[in-house]
Design a protein around this motif. Sequence first.
Motif: not given
Length: 123
Positions: A37-39, A41, A34, A3, A5
Amino acid sequence: MNLENNYASFWIKGGILFFVYKEQIDIHLSDAMAILTDRLKLQREKAYPVLCDIRGVRSIDMDARRYLAAEGSVFIKAIALVSDTPLSLIFSKIYVTGNTPPIPTEVHTTYDDAIRFLSGFTS
């Protein structure tokens, strides 16, 4: 699964979540939110030890540091901050001493040392 970002790249390998900040990044509270949140996911509600390479971080404000030290520790078994420049070492020491993370946290200058520390938390 990898992932990426605007702030970092993350992947899981050998039971360790690798987290590498992009070069010359400034982190504010909204950025930290942010990032978390991505981690989360990527982790899908599974806890991992985390190798966090902060060498690319240029600055991180106090609100972002506090947020990452508290809310940012969710689903983390332990964290190794990788830092090898005077500036990133200062950030690391401020984070560890000033925010008292609720999980085992160490600062290392190499990936090998960080992985050795984290290997005790992979089961």
